[in-house]
Design a protein around this motif. Structure first.
Motif, PDB file in Angstrom:
ATOM      1  N   VAL A  36     -46.662  -6.796 -57.259  1.00  0.00           N
ATOM      2  CA  VAL A  36     -45.925  -6.989 -55.797  1.00  0.00           C
ATOM      3  C   VAL A  36     -45.344  -5.537 -55.503  1.00  0.00           C
ATOM      4  O   VAL A  36     -44.428  -5.408 -56.599  1.00  0.00           O
ATOM      5  CB  VAL A  36     -45.204  -8.134 -55.471  1.00  0.00           C
ATOM      6  CG1 VAL A  36     -44.578  -8.019 -54.345  1.00  0.00           C
ATOM      7  CG2 VAL A  36     -46.066  -9.093 -55.428  1.00  0.00           C
ATOM      8  N   LEU A  65     -39.198 -12.829 -57.808  1.00  0.00           N
ATOM      9  CA  LEU A  65     -40.720 -12.568 -58.281  1.00  0.00           C
ATOM     10  C   LEU A  65     -40.746 -12.232 -59.834  1.00  0.00           C
ATOM     11  O   LEU A  65     -41.645 -12.588 -60.662  1.00  0.00           O
ATOM     12  CB  LEU A  65     -41.193 -11.738 -57.455  1.00  0.00           C
ATOM     13  CG  LEU A  65     -41.351 -11.974 -55.911  1.00  0.00           C
ATOM     14  CD1 LEU A  65     -42.360 -10.974 -55.235  1.00  0.00           C
ATOM     15  CD2 LEU A  65     -42.356 -13.485 -55.634  1.00  0.00           C
ATOM     16  N   GLN A 119     -51.490  -7.642 -55.546  1.00  0.00           N
ATOM     17  CA  GLN A 119     -51.354  -8.719 -54.719  1.00  0.00           C
ATOM     18  C   GLN A 119     -50.990  -8.320 -53.334  1.00  0.00           C
ATOM     19  O   GLN A 119     -51.516  -8.884 -52.186  1.00  0.00           O
ATOM     20  CB  GLN A 119     -50.382  -9.923 -55.426  1.00  0.00           C
ATOM     21  CG  GLN A 119     -50.366 -11.030 -54.496  1.00  0.00           C
ATOM     22  CD  GLN A 119     -49.262 -12.183 -55.152  1.00  0.00           C
ATOM     23  OE1 GLN A 119     -49.019 -12.013 -56.424  1.00  0.00           O
ATOM     24  NE2 GLN A 119     -49.014 -12.944 -54.578  1.00  0.00           N
ATOM     25  N   GLU A 120     -49.805  -7.975 -53.045  1.00  0.00           N
ATOM     26  CA  GLU A 120     -49.456  -7.499 -51.852  1.00  0.00           C
ATOM     27  C   GLU A 120     -48.497  -6.408 -51.791  1.00  0.00           C
ATOM     28  O   GLU A 120     -47.445  -6.509 -52.913  1.00  0.00           O
ATOM     29  CB  GLU A 120     -48.934  -8.788 -50.966  1.00  0.00           C
ATOM     30  CG  GLU A 120     -48.128  -9.690 -51.421  1.00  0.00           C
ATOM     31  CD  GLU A 120     -47.819 -10.848 -50.669  1.00  0.00           C
ATOM     32  OE1 GLU A 120     -47.078 -11.098 -49.702  1.00  0.00           O
ATOM     33  OE2 GLU A 120     -48.431 -12.040 -51.028  1.00  0.00           O
ATOM     34  N   VAL A 161     -44.530  -6.004 -49.766  1.00  0.00           N
ATOM     35  CA  VAL A 161     -43.528  -6.766 -48.789  1.00  0.00           C
ATOM     36  C   VAL A 161     -42.787  -5.524 -48.047  1.00  0.00           C
ATOM     37  O   VAL A 161     -42.190  -4.875 -48.727  1.00  0.00           O
ATOM     38  CB  VAL A 161     -42.756  -7.693 -49.715  1.00  0.00           C
ATOM     39  CG1 VAL A 161     -41.770  -8.402 -48.616  1.00  0.00           C
ATOM     40  CG2 VAL A 161     -43.698  -8.540 -50.306  1.00  0.00           C
ATOM     41  N   ARG A 180     -47.132 -13.298 -43.188  1.00  0.00           N
ATOM     42  CA  ARG A 180     -48.250 -12.418 -43.219  1.00  0.00           C
ATOM     43  C   ARG A 180     -48.607 -11.751 -41.840  1.00  0.00           C
ATOM     44  O   ARG A 180     -48.506 -12.190 -40.761  1.00  0.00           O
ATOM     45  CB  ARG A 180     -49.369 -13.092 -43.703  1.00  0.00           C
ATOM     46  CG  ARG A 180     -49.318 -13.571 -44.983  1.00  0.00           C
ATOM     47  CD  ARG A 180     -50.388 -14.758 -45.278  1.00  0.00           C
ATOM     48  NE  ARG A 180     -50.622 -15.688 -44.252  1.00  0.00           N
ATOM     49  CZ  ARG A 180     -51.319 -16.931 -44.243  1.00  0.00           C
ATOM     50  NH1 ARG A 180     -52.041 -17.097 -45.458  1.00  0.00           N
ATOM     51  NH2 ARG A 180     -51.278 -17.888 -43.119  1.00  0.00           N
ATOM     52  N   ARG A 208     -46.860  -8.477 -46.170  1.00  0.00           N
ATOM     53  CA  ARG A 208     -45.910  -9.377 -45.522  1.00  0.00           C
ATOM     54  C   ARG A 208     -44.703  -8.625 -45.014  1.00  0.00           C
ATOM     55  O   ARG A 208     -44.363  -7.749 -45.218  1.00  0.00           O
ATOM     56  CB  ARG A 208     -45.386 -10.553 -46.510  1.00  0.00           C
ATOM     57  CG  ARG A 208     -46.504 -11.661 -46.391  1.00  0.00           C
ATOM     58  CD  ARG A 208     -45.843 -12.547 -47.579  1.00  0.00           C
ATOM     59  NE  ARG A 208     -46.882 -13.131 -48.548  1.00  0.00           N
ATOM     60  CZ  ARG A 208     -47.521 -14.305 -48.449  1.00  0.00           C
ATOM     61  NH1 ARG A 208     -47.026 -15.074 -47.607  1.00  0.00           N
ATOM     62  NH2 ARG A 208     -48.381 -14.650 -49.554  1.00  0.00           N
ATOM     63  N   ALA A 242     -39.548 -15.938 -48.483  1.00  0.00           N
ATOM     64  CA  ALA A 242     -40.674 -15.007 -48.744  1.00  0.00           C
ATOM     65  C   ALA A 242     -41.102 -15.141 -50.230  1.00  0.00           C
ATOM     66  O   ALA A 242     -42.245 -15.264 -50.515  1.00  0.00           O
ATOM     67  CB  ALA A 242     -40.129 -13.694 -48.432  1.00  0.00           C
ATOM     68  N   ILE A 254     -44.980 -15.803 -51.403  1.00  0.00           N
ATOM     69  CA  ILE A 254     -45.630 -14.945 -52.188  1.00  0.00           C
ATOM     70  C   ILE A 254     -46.018 -15.867 -53.601  1.00  0.00           C
ATOM     71  O   ILE A 254     -47.094 -15.528 -54.180  1.00  0.00           O
ATOM     72  CB  ILE A 254     -44.763 -13.924 -52.516  1.00  0.00           C
ATOM     73  CG1 ILE A 254     -44.586 -13.125 -51.086  1.00  0.00           C
ATOM     74  CG2 ILE A 254     -45.617 -12.930 -53.548  1.00  0.00           C
ATOM     75  CD1 ILE A 254     -43.528 -12.061 -51.356  1.00  0.00           C
ATOM     76  N   THR A 255     -45.201 -16.367 -54.124  1.00  0.00           N
ATOM     77  CA  THR A 255     -45.348 -17.069 -55.314  1.00  0.00           C
ATOM     78  C   THR A 255     -46.616 -18.262 -55.225  1.00  0.00           C
ATOM     79  O   THR A 255     -47.667 -18.253 -55.996  1.00  0.00           O
ATOM     80  CB  THR A 255     -44.104 -17.747 -55.943  1.00  0.00           C
ATOM     81  OG1 THR A 255     -43.166 -16.917 -56.184  1.00  0.00           O
ATOM     82  CG2 THR A 255     -44.490 -18.680 -57.339  1.00  0.00           C
ATOM     83  N   GLY A 282     -49.799 -16.613 -55.162  1.00  0.00           N
ATOM     84  CA  GLY A 282     -50.194 -15.978 -56.247  1.00  0.00           C
ATOM     85  C   GLY A 282     -51.088 -17.024 -57.040  1.00  0.00           C
ATOM     86  O   GLY A 282     -51.832 -16.734 -58.033  1.00  0.00           O
TER      87      GLY A 282
END
Length: 542
Positions: free
Chosen positions: A16, A32, A256-257, A259, A498, A506, A532, A536-537, A540
C-alpha cells in the motif's frame, strides 16, 4: 507538468502506498503497518514537524502563513465576501493540518453521520463510526460508551483559566443555552470549554499520536519532502505514484492499492494532474483525460467564521497581559516551568453550540470565543482588552470548488469557496451577528461594558448584516467534500472509499464527506483514517 518526462527511477514495490501524512494518512499508516507482512509507504510533501511553533500551542498564531509549515494558498475573489480573497491555510508538514490547527477535538453531531448513511453510504452512521472515534481516543475521563482511553490520540482539558470566559459562559446560560457536559457524545448543543489534542500543555499532532509508535517498524517507510506528481495507471487500475525528491523523479509501485490522503484541496489536485476528473478542467490545464469523474473538486464546503470583536473593561485578556515586555516574559516563564498559561492555550477556548433561530431543530451555529483580538492571524494583538466572539454556520448550503490551475504540480490550485452564495446562508449569517450581539448584551456582562468593534454598531436588517458578514467573514480551515462519497454521477468514491470506475485507488480524508460535519474536522479526519484502514485490511484478506 511535462508528460514527456524521462522514466522515473524505481523506488520499489509496496503493498500500500499512502499519499499524505496528515490526520487520516498517519492513522492508516499506523494501522496497516501493524501487520508485519504488509509493506507500507507513506509519502509526505512537507518537511518534518521539528519546529517550535508546531508544538507550543499558542504557536498556531504564527504557524498560519509560515511558508515552512503552511502551503499558503489563497482563494479566488469571493463574491459573497464583497470580492475579498482569503488566505487558505493547509498544513505543509509531517502531521498535516494537525500540526497547525486549533487542537480542538470535536466530532460533530450524531445526525451528521446518520445523514450520510441516509444518503446511501452504509457503514457511516453514528452507531458505525462511534467505535472508530473511541478506538483512537485517549480521553482524559473514564472510559464509557462515548469515549475510549486506550487510543493514541490524546484528548485533554485545557491548562489555563480566563475568568472573563467564565463570565461569557454564564451569559450564554443566561440566554437559555445549557452547560455542556460533553460536546462529543452525539449532541453538542450547549456551552463549555473545548477539549484539546494536547499532552500536558504541548500539541499532540498526528505524527506523535500515530507515526511515532509505528516508525521503527521495518515494514513502514516514511518519506518527507517528496511531492507526488501523478498516479500511475495501467488501464483502469492505479498501480503506483510518481513523486519528486529533490531534483529527481521516482516511481513507487503498489501491489494492493494507493490511498490518497492529501486533504480536501490536495487530493483533487493529484487526481486532476493524473487525468482523473472533469474533461473541461483537464483540457484547460493541458492534461490528457484518463478517467472522467465530473465530481472531482466540486462540492467544496467550509465553515465561514464571522469574527466579531468586542472591547471590554474590568477584566484581563491576552491583549493587555502580553502588551509589555515584562508581561511577555512572565507568560514565557510560566510555560517554561509548568507548560500552562497563555502559551498552552488553544486558539479558541470557550465553545458554544446553539441555534441561530427557532427554525432549526438542532444546533446550527458554533462559537469560538477567545480572550484576545487581532486583525488577522499572524498580526500583532490589539493593545486594549478585547474578546473575539466568532460564530460560524455549521451546515452551510453554499458550495464551491477547487481545481488544478495549471499542469504544474507545484502551482497552487484555484480555490473558490463561494461563501454566502445562498439565501439560506446569508440569513444564518445575519442571525449569527444578531445572536452574538444578544450574547454580549446579557445583563451578566454589563459590568464589563462590551463595545462592538467588529463589524461595529449599525443597522440590523438582513441585507446590511449579510454585507457586514462578507466584510468580516473568514475561513475556519474546515474544507471538505471535494471527492464526496455516494452513488450518483457527481460522487467520486463509493462508501468503501474506492474511486468510482477505477481499481486500486481509495481516497481517505475530509474530501470524501458528502456534507460537512457540525463541528471541527480533525477528529472526523482521524475517524475516516480508521475506517479506511479497516476497509483496506478487509480487502487484503478477500
Amino acid at each position: 507538468m511535462n508528460h514527456a518526462n524521462p522514466r522515473p527511477a524505481d523506488f520499489g514495490t509496496f503493498d500500500v502506498v499512502i499519499v499524505g501524512a496528515g490526520s487520516s494518512g498517519s492513522v492508516i499508516a499506523n494501522r496497516l503497518s501493524a501487520d508485519p507482512a504488509r509493506r507500507v509507504l507513506l509519502i509526505e510533501a512537507g518537511k518534518s514537524d521539528n519546529h517550535p511553533w508546531v508544538h507550543i500551542p499558542v504557536g498556531y498564531l504564527f504557524a498560519i502563513g509560515n511558508p515552512r509549515l503552511d502551503w499558503g494558498f489563497k482563494t479566488e475573489a469571493v463574491p459573497g465576501l464583497n470580492g475579498r480573497s482569503l488566505l487558505y491555510p493547509r498544513g505543509k508538514v509531517l502531521g498535516g493540518c494537525s500540526s497547525i490547527n486549533g487542537m480542538i477535538y470535536m466530532r460533530g453531531q450524531a445526525q451528521d453521520y446518520d445523514g450520510w448513511r441516509e444518503l446511501g453510504n452504509d457503514g457511516w452512521g453514528w452507531s458505525d463510526v462511534l467505535p472508530l472515534f473511541r478506538r483512537s481516543e485517549r480521553h482524559f475521563g473514564a472510559a464509557d460508551e462515548a469515549h475510549g482511553t486506550t487510543g493514541e490520540l490524546r484528548v485533554e482539558q485545557q491548562r489555563l483559566h480566563w475568568p472573563i470566559l467564565d463570565e461569557v459562559a454564564r451569559a450564554a446560560e443566561e440566554m437559555g443555552i445549557p452547560a455542556a457536559a460533553d460536546f462529543n457524545a452525539g449532541d453538542n448543543e450547549g456551552v463549555g470549554y473545548f477539549p484539546v489534542n494536547q499532552k500536558r500543555g504541548i500539541r499532540w499532532n498526528a505524527r506523535k499520536a500515530f507515526l511515532d509508535p509505528a516508525r521503527r517498524r521495518p515494514n513502514l517507510t516514511i518519506l518527507t519532502e517528496c511531492h507526488v506528481r501523478r498516479l500511475q495507471m495501467e488501464g483502469r487500475r492505479v498501480t503506483g505514484v510518481v513523486f519528486a525528491r529533490g531534483g529527481d523523479l521516482f516511481e513507487a509501485h503498489a501491489r494492493q492499492e494507493v490511498v490518497l490522503s492529501a486533504g480536501a484541496i490536495g487530493s483533487p489536485q493529484i487526481l486532476e494532474l493524473s487525468g482523473i476528473g472533469q474533461a473541461g478542467v483537464l483540457e484547460r490545464i493541458g492534461v490528457p483525460l484518463a478517467h472522467a469523474l465530473p465530481g472531482v473538486g466540486e462540492n467544496l464546503q467550509d465553515h465561514l467564521q464571522l469574527r466579531t470583536i468586542y472591547s471590554i473593561t474590568g477584566a484581563r485578556t491576552l491583549n493587555d497581559r502580553a502588551a509589555t515586555l515584562w508581561g511577555k516574559a512572565g507568560i514565557a516563564l510560566q510555560y517554561a516551568l509548568t507548560q500552562s498559561g497563555p502559551m498552552s492555550m488553544a486558539p479558541s477556548q470557550l465553545g458554544i453550540f446553539t441555534r441561530s433561530g427557532p427554525a432549526h431543530n438542532r444546533a446550527n451555529i458554533e462559537y469560538h470565543v477567545q480572550p484576545l483580538s487581532l486583525d488577522a492571524f499572524g498580526q500583532p494583538l490589539h493593545r486594549t482588552p478585547a474578546l473575539t466572539v466568532s460564530v460560524c454556520n455549521l451546515r452551510p448550503t453554499s458550495r464551491g470548488a477547487t481545481h488544478a490551475a495549471t499542469a504544474d504540480p507545484q502551482a497552487a490550485p484555484a480555490i473558490q469557496p463561494n461563501y454566502l452564495s445562498t439565501e439560506a446562508d446569508r440569513v444564518v449569517a445575519a442571525d449569527s451577528i444578531r445572536h452574538a450581539r444578544r450574547l454580549m448584551a446579557q445583563p451578566h456582562l454589563a459590568r464589563y461594558r462590551p463595545t462592538e468593534i467588529k463589524p461595529g454598531p449599525g443597522p440590523g436588517d438582513d441585507e446590511t448584516l449579510a454585507r457586514l458578514a462578507g466584510e468580516i467573514g473568514t475561513t475556519i480551515f474546515h474544507p471538505v467534500g471535494t471527492a464526496r462519497m455516494g452513488h450518483d454521477a457527481q460522487a467520486v468514491v463509493d462508501p468503501e472509499l474506492r474511486v468510482h470506475g477505477l481499481q486500486g485507488l481509495r481516497i481517505a480524508d475530509c474530501s470524501v464527506m458528502p456534507t460537512i460535519v457540525s463541528g471541527n474536522t480533525h477528529a472526523p479526519a482521524v475517524m475516516i483514517g480508521e475506517r479506511a484502514a479497516d476497509l483496506i485490511t478487509a480487502a487484503g484478506k478477500g
